[in-house]
Design a protein around this motif. Structure first.
Motif: not given
Length: 350
Positions: A2, A22, A24, A26, A50, A52
Motif C-alpha cells: 500500500e 508498482t 498507483s 488511486d 503507469p 496515470s
C-alpha cells in the motif's frame, strides 16, 4: 504494498526508497495531484511507470532514478510543464522513449547509468534543454543533430565508448561544461574553438596524443582535464610530409609571390584550387599550403608547470628546422606570450 504519501512540503510528493514494485495514484487526492510540482519515485523496484502519471498535470520535476525501468510511458508526454526528468540507473535504451518525447519542454534531462547505445533522436528535439547527462552508457558516437540543442549549457557524456567528437558540437553557443572523460576519443576537432562560452573541458582517460593549436582561442576556459591520455605519459613528435604535386606547386607560387591573374587566364580547376590556400602559421614564413603539409607538434606552457603538445600544420619541413641560418626556421620561437598566465586556473594531468 500500500502506498502512503511520503513526507511532502508544498507541492512535493516523496515516494522514494519504499521498495515499491508498482505505483498507483488511486490513493492520492485529485487536489494533491493537481498541486504536485515535484514527484520522487527514486530508489524503488519499479519495472514500469503507469500512464496515470499524466494526472499530475502541473508537475515540473520527476525523479524515477534507481529503478528497473525498461521504458518510459506515453503518459509522460502529457506533462506539459515538466522541466526536469531524472531517470538515471535504470535499464533504458534508445527504444525506451515514447515517440512524442521530443515535444516536452524539458530543461534538465539525466539518463546516466542506463543502456543507451545511441542518443535517441527524440532528445535532439528538446530545444529548451540546458543540461543533458547520458554518462555511463554504451554510446559509440555523438549525432550531428546535437547542434539542434542551442540552449545547452552542460553536456555530460563521460563513461561511454565514443571515439570521435563531431564538429557540430561547436555550434552550441551557450555550452559551458563539456564532459567527455572515460571514452575512446583520439583527437579534438579544431572547430571547438567556436565554443566561446566553454569554461570546463573534461577529456581525461581517452586516447589523445595531442591537442589542436586552436584550443588557445578558448578564452573563457578555466579547467582542462587531461590525465590518463597518451599525451600526458608520452609526447608525440611525428612528422609526415608528402612532396607537393605540380598543381600545388603552381598554386603556392601564385599565392606566395602574389602573381596577378584573371579568370580567363587559368584553368577552372586551378582557380577553385587557389581559393583553398591555407597560410602557414609560422610567423617567419610567408608560404602557403593546400594538400601537402607537415603535421607539427608544438609544446605550449599553459600555467608555468605543464607543457602540452598542440598540433598545427606547416607548409614544409624547413619551417621546423632548427637551423638558424634559414629565414623560415625556428618555428619553436613562435610567440605564445599572448596566452595569459591565468588563462587556465586548473590543468589536471595527474
Amino acid at each position: 504494498m500500500e502506498i502512503h504519501e511520503g513526507a511532502a512540503g508544498d507541492g512535493v510528493l516523496d515516494y522514494s526508497r519504499l521498495s515499491l514494485n508498482t505505483f498507483s495514484v488511486d490513493s492520492i487526492s485529485d487536489e494533491r495531484k493537481r498541486d504536485a510540482k515535484q514527484l520522487y519515485l527514486n530508489h524503488n523496484r519499479l519495472d514500469s511507470l503507469p500512464s496515470s502519471v499524466s494526472l499530475f498535470c502541473n508537475l515540473e520535476f520527476l525523479d524515477i532514478s534507481n529503478n528497473r525501468l525498461t521504458s518510459i510511458c506515453e503518459g509522460i508526454t502529457r506533462l506539459t510543464k515538466l522541466k526536469t526528468l531524472i531517470a538515471k540507473n535504470n535499464r533504458l535504451d534508445e527504444f525506451s522513449l515514447p515517440k512524442e518525447f521530443g515535444s516536452l519542454q524539458l530543461e534538465v534531462l539525466n539518463f546516466g547509468g542506463n543502456r543507451f547505445e545511441e542518443i535517441p533522436l527524440q532528445c535532439m528535439k528538446l530545444l529548451r534543454l540546458q543540461s543533458l547527462s547520458i554518462g555511463g552508457n554504451r554510446l559509440k558516437s555523438i549525432p550531428a543533430e546535437i547542434e539542434n540543442l542551442t540552449s545547452l549549457e552542460m553536456l555530460y557524456l563521460g563513461g561511454n565508448l565514443i571515439s570521435a567528437i563531431p564538429p557540430e558540437v561547436a555550434n552550441l553557443p551557450y555550452l559551458s561544461y563539456l564532459v567527455l572523460c572515460d571514452n575512446r576519443i583520439q583527437s579534438v576537432p579544431p572547430q571547438l574553438t567556436r565554443l566561446y562560452s566553454l569554461r570546463s573541458l573534461s577529456l581525461h582517460n581517452n586516447l589523445l596524443t595531442y591537442l589542436p593549436r586552436e584550443i588557445l582561442s578558448l578564452v573563457h576556459l578555466q579547467e582542462l582535464s587531461l590525465r590518463g591520455n597518451p599525451l600526458v605519459v608520452r609526447f608525440v613528435k611525428e612528422m609526415t610530409y608528402d612532396p607537393p604535386s605540380l598543381l600545388e606547386l603552381s598554386g603556392r607560387t601564385i599565392k606566395s609571390r602574389n602573381i596577378p591573374y584573371f579568370p580567363h587566364e587559368l584553368p577552372s580547376n586551378l582557380l577553385r584550387y587557389l581559393d583553398l590556400a591555407s597560410k602557414c602559421p609560422n610567423p617567419k614564413c610567408a608560404g602557403v599550403y593546400f594538400d601537402s603539409c607537415v603535421r607539427h607538434i608544438k609544446f605550449v606552457d599553459f600555467c608555468g608547470k605543464y607543457r602540452l603538445p598542440l598540433m598545427h600544420y606547416l607548409c614544409s619541413p624547413e619551417c621546423t628546422s632548427p637551423c638558424s641560418s634559414n629565414p623560415q626556421s625556428d618555428a619553436e620561437s613562435e610567440d605564445e606570450s599572448s596566452v595569459p598566465a591565468d588563462r587556465l586556473q586548473r590543468v589536471l594531468l595527474g
